[in-house]
Design a protein around this motif. Structure first.
Motif, PDB file in Angstrom:
ATOM      1  N   ARG A   1       0.828  -1.220   0.014  1.00 50.13           N
ATOM      2  CA  ARG A   1      -0.002   0.147   0.023  1.00 50.13           C
ATOM      3  C   ARG A   1       0.981   1.251  -0.095  1.00 50.13           C
ATOM      4  O   ARG A   1       2.227   1.129   0.474  1.00 50.13           O
ATOM      5  CB  ARG A   1      -0.972   0.062   1.340  1.00 50.13           C
ATOM      6  N   SER A   2       0.340   2.301  -0.517  1.00 51.39           N
ATOM      7  CA  SER A   2       1.057   3.414  -0.367  1.00 51.39           C
ATOM      8  C   SER A   2       0.888   4.065   1.111  1.00 51.39           C
ATOM      9  O   SER A   2       0.079   4.091   1.695  1.00 51.39           O
ATOM     10  CB  SER A   2       0.340   4.621  -1.666  1.00 51.39           C
TER      11      SER A   2
ATOM     12  N   ARG B   1       2.076   7.905   3.299  1.00 51.55           N
ATOM     13  CA  ARG B   1       2.263   9.313   3.117  1.00 51.55           C
ATOM     14  C   ARG B   1       2.026  10.014   1.920  1.00 51.55           C
ATOM     15  O   ARG B   1       2.854  10.590   1.474  1.00 51.55           O
ATOM     16  CB  ARG B   1       3.670   9.658   3.467  1.00 51.55           C
ATOM     17  N   ASN B   2       0.842   9.962   1.457  1.00 50.92           N
ATOM     18  CA  ASN B   2       0.253  10.455   0.182  1.00 50.92           C
ATOM     19  C   ASN B   2       1.307  10.077  -1.027  1.00 50.92           C
ATOM     20  O   ASN B   2       1.239  10.756  -1.780  1.00 50.92           O
ATOM     21  CB  ASN B   2       0.306  12.047   0.208  1.00 50.92           C
ATOM     22  N   GLY B   3       1.497   8.982  -1.019  1.00 60.30           N
ATOM     23  CA  GLY B   3       2.299   8.318  -2.173  1.00 60.30           C
ATOM     24  C   GLY B   3       3.829   8.532  -2.105  1.00 60.30           C
ATOM     25  O   GLY B   3       4.799   8.152  -2.911  1.00 60.30           O
ATOM     26  N   GLN B   4       4.349   9.007  -0.859  1.00 59.96           N
ATOM     27  CA  GLN B   4       5.701   9.080  -0.915  1.00 59.96           C
ATOM     28  C   GLN B   4       6.721   7.817  -0.747  1.00 59.96           C
ATOM     29  O   GLN B   4       7.708   7.871  -1.103  1.00 59.96           O
ATOM     30  CB  GLN B   4       6.113  10.294   0.521  1.00 59.96           C
ATOM     31  N   PHE B   5       5.984   6.815  -0.228  1.00 57.59           N
ATOM     32  CA  PHE B   5       6.548   5.536   0.197  1.00 57.59           C
ATOM     33  C   PHE B   5       5.386   4.418  -0.532  1.00 57.59           C
ATOM     34  O   PHE B   5       4.228   4.774  -0.282  1.00 57.59           O
ATOM     35  CB  PHE B   5       6.951   5.396   1.334  1.00 57.59           C
ATOM     36  N   ARG B   6       5.842   3.576  -0.762  1.00 54.89           N
ATOM     37  CA  ARG B   6       5.170   2.467  -1.105  1.00 54.89           C
ATOM     38  C   ARG B   6       5.449   0.963  -0.763  1.00 54.89           C
ATOM     39  O   ARG B   6       6.745   0.721  -1.235  1.00 54.89           O
ATOM     40  CB  ARG B   6       4.636   2.175  -2.727  1.00 54.89           C
ATOM     41  N   GLN B   7       4.826   0.240   0.278  1.00 53.94           N
ATOM     42  CA  GLN B   7       5.144  -1.028   0.540  1.00 53.94           C
ATOM     43  C   GLN B   7       4.945  -1.860  -0.706  1.00 53.94           C
ATOM     44  O   GLN B   7       3.854  -1.705  -1.446  1.00 53.94           O
ATOM     45  CB  GLN B   7       4.076  -1.500   1.642  1.00 53.94           C
ATOM     46  N   GLY B   8       5.805  -2.847  -0.872  1.00 50.13           N
ATOM     47  CA  GLY B   8       5.721  -3.700  -2.196  1.00 50.13           C
ATOM     48  C   GLY B   8       4.826  -4.815  -1.981  1.00 50.13           C
ATOM     49  O   GLY B   8       4.393  -5.144  -0.916  1.00 50.13           O
ATOM     50  N   ASP B   9       4.468  -5.307  -2.996  1.00 49.96           N
ATOM     51  CA  ASP B   9       3.669  -6.725  -3.168  1.00 49.96           C
ATOM     52  C   ASP B   9       4.371  -7.745  -2.580  1.00 49.96           C
ATOM     53  O   ASP B   9       5.512  -8.175  -3.252  1.00 49.96           O
ATOM     54  CB  ASP B   9       2.941  -6.722  -4.586  1.00 49.96           C
ATOM     55  N   SER B  10       4.091  -8.467  -1.797  1.00 55.38           N
ATOM     56  CA  SER B  10       4.790  -9.757  -1.092  1.00 55.38           C
ATOM     57  C   SER B  10       4.901 -10.714  -1.916  1.00 55.38           C
ATOM     58  O   SER B  10       6.107 -11.561  -2.157  1.00 55.38           O
ATOM     59  CB  SER B  10       4.175 -10.191   0.090  1.00 55.38           C
ATOM     60  N   ASN B  11       3.670 -11.139  -2.644  1.00 55.00           N
ATOM     61  CA  ASN B  11       3.882 -12.163  -3.692  1.00 55.00           C
ATOM     62  C   ASN B  11       4.817 -11.555  -4.916  1.00 55.00           C
ATOM     63  O   ASN B  11       5.677 -12.885  -5.312  1.00 55.00           O
ATOM     64  CB  ASN B  11       2.413 -12.186  -4.443  1.00 55.00           C
TER      65      ASN B  11
END
Length: 285
Positions: free
Chosen positions: A198-199, A201-211
């Motif tokens: 998920r994104s 801080r308003n798109g400043q960072f994004r956690q990646g897809d674990s799959n």
């Protein structure tokens, strides 16, 4: 808390002065209540209760989650009991400002890969480490840190066990560490670090897809897309790729549970047991 016991040096036995250079006496310099200092930071360490001071030790380096610390990790009674019962040395890593910095999340001034390498070198000076049972594990952003350590340091650890955290975007396109043995655990109902990411801080960072993180691991290890087998163990359903089915000779496992952003200390022990099963027959005792 159980403190590391020191050596007693008796008068009239000068040969015992040499023990100042042994593993056990070095281990007394820092413990679960006195931090060990290295370049870039510090960590806490605790050998298992009843350790004889000389036998090789399986080791877990644990990377805490956001807003936690090494002090919180080392004080956790559930972690202590599980790792003590399994005879595991705990190394509690300490993130700068209670978090970790890696590609996609460059929030600190410290090089956390260099810090990890420094702690690893220091632990090996203080304790007799079983290099075939040297596991890096972590939860949440600490799990993400474990993925990045695996990418950068590779065989510096014999295995990796991230939980509820994987790569952040942008994911690495190349991992100098090469193939690694890695077991990932994640909850399907996790809303803090969803499987799909998920994104923040308003798109400043994004956690990646674990799959996707795991797919890249399979490619890196030279594993087929389909697992050797799927099994259910307690609350975990695990897809398993054996080392023999991967051209990089490193196994992988992806385990899911139906819970949220949570951890059980026994999962760390289970991951150590999984790593133990990865060892060549000649290395098993």
């Amino acid at each position: 808390m159980v403190m590391v016991r020191g050596w007693v040096i008796r008068a009239g036995a000068p040969c015992l002065l040499i023990l100042g250079l042994t593993f056990a006496s070095q281990a007394s310099a820092c413990s679960d209540v006195s931090p060990c200092d290295v370049d870039g930071g510090s960590y806490f360490v605790r050998p298992p209760a009843g350790w004889d001071g000389k036998s090789l030790l399986p080791v877990v380096f644990y990377f805490h989650g956001h807003s936690d610390s090494a002090a919180v990790t080392i004080a956790d009674p559930y972690m202590k009991k599980s790792l003590d019962d399994a005879g595991i040395l705990l190394v509690a890593m300490d993130g700068e400002n209670r978090s970790w910095s890696f590609p996609g999340k460059l929030t600190g001034s410290r090089d956390d890969i260099a810090y990890t390498a420094a702690v690893l070198a220091d632990v090996k000076k203080r304790f007799p480490v079983d290099n075939s049972l040297l596991l890096a594990s972590g939860f949440s952003v600490g799990g993400s840190m474990v993925w990045n350590v695996a990418c950068s340091l590779g065989n510096a650890f014999s295995g990796y066990a991230p939980m509820s955290g994987s790569y952040w975007e942008p994911m690495p396109t190349d991992c100098p560490g090469g193939p690694v043995a890695l077991r990932h655990i994640h909850g399907t109902a996790d809303r803090t670090v969803p499987l799909a990411g998920r994104s923040l801080r308003n798109g400043q960072f994004r956690q990646g897809d674990s799959n996707e993180s795991f797919r890249r691991l399979l490619a890196r290890n030279g594993c087929p897309s389909e697992p050797d087998h799927v099994s259910t163990r307690d609350v975990l359903t695990c897809r398993t790729w054996s080392a023999g089915s991967c051209s990089g000779s490193k196994g992988a496992e992806f385990c899911l549970h139906d819970g949220g952003h949570t951890i059980q200390s026994q999962w760390i022990v289970d991951s150590m047991n999984w790593l133990r099963a990865q060892r060549p027959a000649t290395a098993k005792r």
